[in-house]
Design an enzyme around this catalytic site. Structure first.
Site, PDB file in Angstrom:
ATOM      1  CB  CYS A  56      39.433  35.527   3.707  1.00 55.51           C
ATOM      2  SG  CYS A  56      37.947  34.932   2.868  1.00 55.51           S
ATOM      3  CG  ASP A  77      30.728  48.718  45.313  1.00 54.92           C
ATOM      4  OD1 ASP A  77      30.123  49.735  45.690  1.00 54.92           O
ATOM      5  OD2 ASP A  77      31.796  48.323  45.815  1.00 54.92           O
ATOM      6  CG  ASP A  85      35.772  46.444  47.279  1.00 52.62           C
ATOM      7  OD1 ASP A  85      34.872  47.294  47.438  1.00 52.62           O
ATOM      8  OD2 ASP A  85      36.501  46.041  48.210  1.00 52.62           O
ATOM      9  CB  CYS A 135      35.845  32.025   5.602  1.00 49.17           C
ATOM     10  SG  CYS A 135      36.796  31.746   4.109  1.00 49.17           S
ATOM     11  CG  ASP A 147      32.944  51.480  46.946  1.00 48.28           C
ATOM     12  OD1 ASP A 147      32.098  52.132  47.569  1.00 48.28           O
ATOM     13  OD2 ASP A 147      33.550  50.514  47.434  1.00 48.28           O
TER      14      ASP A 147
END
Length: 794
Positions: A20, A685, A681, A23, A472
């Site tokens: 649970c 960047d 990409d 725990c 970008d």
């Protein structure tokens, strides 16, 4: 500062025995207090702990010992095992757990039905004595509805002595508690030894108290009769409580398996064997035996076994497991292929490159597992509640017993105990512990199916808060590679065709290494151009190229060709007035005109541009419909940037900025109150991706950009950005719904179980119904999370 401190080592440790949220919270508190631990995330769904630690201050062995000190089991991950092997082991363990739970549930339910039948005559056995008869409310209902027809159908059952039935029920209950429910009592004892409490504590205390009371009533019924109280027993309630709790656990385990279906599906994509060319012959070898540099053969309909580079042959490969796109990708010599993708039409031979845990598929599996094990900030609320929940519930149960015993003397010990047991059972915090991690698991799996890899629960939550998306330009909004878009001939060169002009220009540009020249040469090759020999070639830095082209055919001649920008033409005395209007038109569209002159006279222009992706405009429109501001951030010239922005439907453009300025622009937006997602990409960047609240890297970009991001878009398609944000928003709604219902369930259920409605409506919740409601709450939370698997984000 050491590198270990700057970049903590991460390890995922399997943890057993957690049942649970209490725990989970206990293990996590112990780990975070350990010296050298930077962060720890314990996941009830995956039953593991992901720990970021400083190896100079602690060790994996010490972390395992810390977990064990809390009373739960832990072990180091399998040494040298790949993500695939680990997932196989997890699936096998989960299947074994489910099978064992299923056996316990079926046996317990069967014995519970028998116990209920035996309890019918037992509960009327003392009615003739005129004693107070306060039976379990559920059984009292059963007596009204089931007892009359049962008495008529099985009269022999009612002829059995009550003492014999009581001892038979005592034996049956002992078997169920000692076998089917053994782990509840073992878990409660372990928690008690470590001065804590959990779900097992609530169940063990509730059913244990009922069993001791019932056993005493069985052994010494005269004690109760002498005091005017019927010696009622709770054996059927104990058995059915254990059976229903186990049923909830079984359904929960099945649902957990469904939440990891996407992860399991990824793992099963990799074939178990590969066809390798060794010693001039083809051999089928286990995937683990493939070595880097091996030549692997793939036939139509087979999956690519490992990552590699195509050497010979061609085919169309379905890469939807990476990108979410169904359209196959053509693969030829020199192209890369990824293990797990599906070969469709042709056969090819490739060289194995990246193997084992370094392969693309293995990295995705590892990334998804880490993401599923991480916690979004909203989980902290559940953790804080869970940390104090069980002690509070036990206190409420004691108060309930005392209140019934004192305030309603007619209720005696029986009803007081029933109410206290109901409080303990109904308050089990399973639903609270499952509310957030189930949603995270399903969402990350759904994201992977969409080609969106989310690196953790925190990124998943932050993505839903985004207000501004910064894009970008090159490679993100656009294709990232220049292409020829227009061929314009000067009126004075009308006698030449477009192909004539293209052949002349491409013949000269073939000697150049400039990207614009490369684009023209590639375009000409696609048109089937036959290049001419060029002599006296000269590259003019920053301006263009020139040379004498040896034309084929009688009387073709050898014209001098000048190719470049306007500055080269002006310096060479070329009059551009014939095509000045066309030059202005092309420039306004964001295209770069490459001008050509033949023997001192302008011949025309070839426009080259980086075209926007076919889906960019649709993606931008979708982001704007979602209420997001869209900004394009680029180092390109303003005129070009604005032209691309117009095509993509982007209103806000920041152009001519270096990487440092990109970071500054993201900071400016953040300081103005915006939550920023940066999409890019390239290496340039990476700083802005790291600065943004959510960094999203196109997976086809550089490794540096991907590492700096929070979300990796495996599809080279901006619609994946909208998918990621929509997925996050839907997931956050699901998490809040789960937490709301988990809290409301306890806020309403505990008082009802305690008996607050009894004085007004004579309604009292049976412990059996309380256990059924507790199981239902957990299953409902998991089921609500599973709806994310079918959610439409378009």
């Amino acid at each position: 500062m050491s590198n270990a401190t700057e970049t903590p080592t991460r390890i995922t440790i399997p943890v057993s025995g957690m049942t649970c949220a209490a725990c989970q919270a206990r293990v996590q508190r112990a780990l975070t207090r350990q010296p050298g631990v930077a962060d720890a995330a314990v996941n009830l769904m995956t039953n593991d702990a992901t720990v970021a630690y400083d190896p100079s201050r602690t060790s994996p062995e010490a972390l395992v010992d810390t977990i064990k000190s809390t009373g739960y089991g832990a072990s180091l991950p399998m040494p040298g095992a790949s993500a695939m092997a680990e997932q196989d082991a997890r699936d096998a363990a989960r299947a074994a757990e489910l099978a064992e739970l299923r056996r316990r549930v079926y046996v317990s339910l069967a014995l519970g039905a028998i116990a209920m039948l035996l309890s019918m005559p037992l509960m009327t056995a003392y009615a003739h004595l005129g004693l107070e008869h306060m039976a379990d409310p559920f059984m009292r209902w059963a007596m009204r509805v089931i007892d009359p027809p049962l008495r008529g159908a099985l009269p022999w059952l009612y002829a059995i002595p009550a003492t014999a039935i009581s001892y038979a029920l005592l034996a049956i209950t002992g078997v169920v508690m000692g076998w089917a429910g053994r782990h509840f009592y073992a878990g409660a004892w372990a928690a008690f030894r470590h001065h804590s409490a959990n779900m097992s504590t609530l169940i063990a205390v509730g059913t244990g108290a009922a069993f001791l009371y019932s056993a005493f009533a069985t052994i010494a019924p005269g004690f109760f009769i002498a005091r005017g109280v019927a010696p009622d027993v709770y054996y059927e309630a104990i058995i059915l409580i254990i059976a229903l709790v186990l049923l909830g656990n079984m359904l929960e385990a099945r649902a957990k398996g469904q939440t990891s279906a996407a992860l399991r599906a990824l793992v099963t994509l990799q074939p178990r064997t590969a066809r390798v060319l060794r010693g001039g012959t083809e051999q089928d070898v286990a995937i683990e035996e493939v070595r880097s540099g091996d030549q692997v053969i793939v036939r139509p309909g087979e999956r690519v076994p490992v990552d590699g580079e195509v050497l010979a042959g061609a085919s169309a490969v379905d890469e939807s497991m990476l990108t979410g796109e169904w359209l196959p990708v053509t693969k030829e010599a020199g192209d890369s292929v990824v293990g797990g993708t599906l070969n469709q039409t042709g056969s090819f031979r490739f060289r194995a490159t990246t193997l084992g845990s370094d392969s693309v598929l293995a990295r995705i599996v590892k990334l998804m597992r880490e993401a599923q094990g991480s916690k979004p900030p909203i989980q902290r609320l559940a953790d804080r509640i869970s940390a104090v929940f069980v002690p509070v519930v036990i206190s409420i149960a004691i108060a309930t017993f005392v209140a019934w015993f004192i305030l309603d003397p007619g209720a005696s010990f029986v009803r007081a105990m029933a109410a206290a047991i109901s409080v303990l059972i109904i308050a089990c915090p399973c639903a609270m512990g499952l509310a957030v991690p189930t949603a995270v698991m399903v969402a990350t799996g759904r994201g992977a199916a969409l080609g969106v890899l989310i690196k953790g629960g925190e990124a998943l939550q932050r993505a839903g808060d985004v207000t501004t998306v910064v894009l970008d330009k090159t490679g993100t909004v656009t294709e990232g590679r220049p292409e020829v878009t227009d061929i314009v001939r000067a009126p004075s060169a009308a006698w030449r065709s477009d192909d004539d002009l293209l052949t002349l220009v491409a013949s000269v540009e073939r000697r150049s290494e400039h990207p614009l020249g490369t684009a023209i040469v590639s375009f000409a090759m696609g048109r089937g151009a036959r290049f001419a020999e060029v002599r006296e070639f000269e590259a003019v830095p920053g301006r263009g190229v020139k040379g004498v082209v040896e034309m084929e055919g009688e009387g073709a001649g050898a014209p001098t060709i000048l190719v470049g920008n306007e500055r080269l033409m002006r310096e060479s005395g070329i009059d551009l007035s014939e095509i000045s209007t066309e030059i202005a038109r092309l420039s306004s569209q964001g295209k770069t005109p490459v001008l050509a002159a033949i023997d001192g006279r302008v011949a025309g222009a070839i426009a080259v541009a980086d075209p926007i992706k076919a889906t960019s405009r649709e993606a931008v429109e979708r982001l704007r419909r979602m209420g997001l501001d869209v900004v394009m951030l680029t180092g390109d010239l303003r005129a070009t940037a604005e032209a691309v922005a117009r095509q993509a439907g982007i209103e806000h453009v920041v152009a001519e900025v270096l990487p440092e300025a990109k970071v500054a622009e993201v900071k400016r937006l953040q300081e103005s109150g915006q939550v920023v997602a940066m999409v890019g990409d390239g290496i340039n960047d990476a700083p802005a991706l790291a600065q943004a609240d959510v960094g999203m890297a196109i997976g086809t970009g550089t490794d540096i950009a991907v590492e700096a991001s929070d979300v990796t878009l495996m599809r080279d398609d901006l619609r994946a950005v909208a998918d990621a944000i929509a997925l996050s928003r839907r997931t956050m709604r699901t998490m809040k719904q789960n937490l709301f219902w988990a809290l409301v369930y306890n806020v309403i259920g505990i008082p009802v179980a305690a008996g607050v409605l009894f004085p007004f409506f004579r309604v009292l919740l049976s412990p059996i119904l309380a256990s059924a409601a507790m199981a239902l709450s957990s299953v409902s939370v998991v089921s609500n999370s599973l709806r994310l698997r079918r959610a439409d984000f378009s």
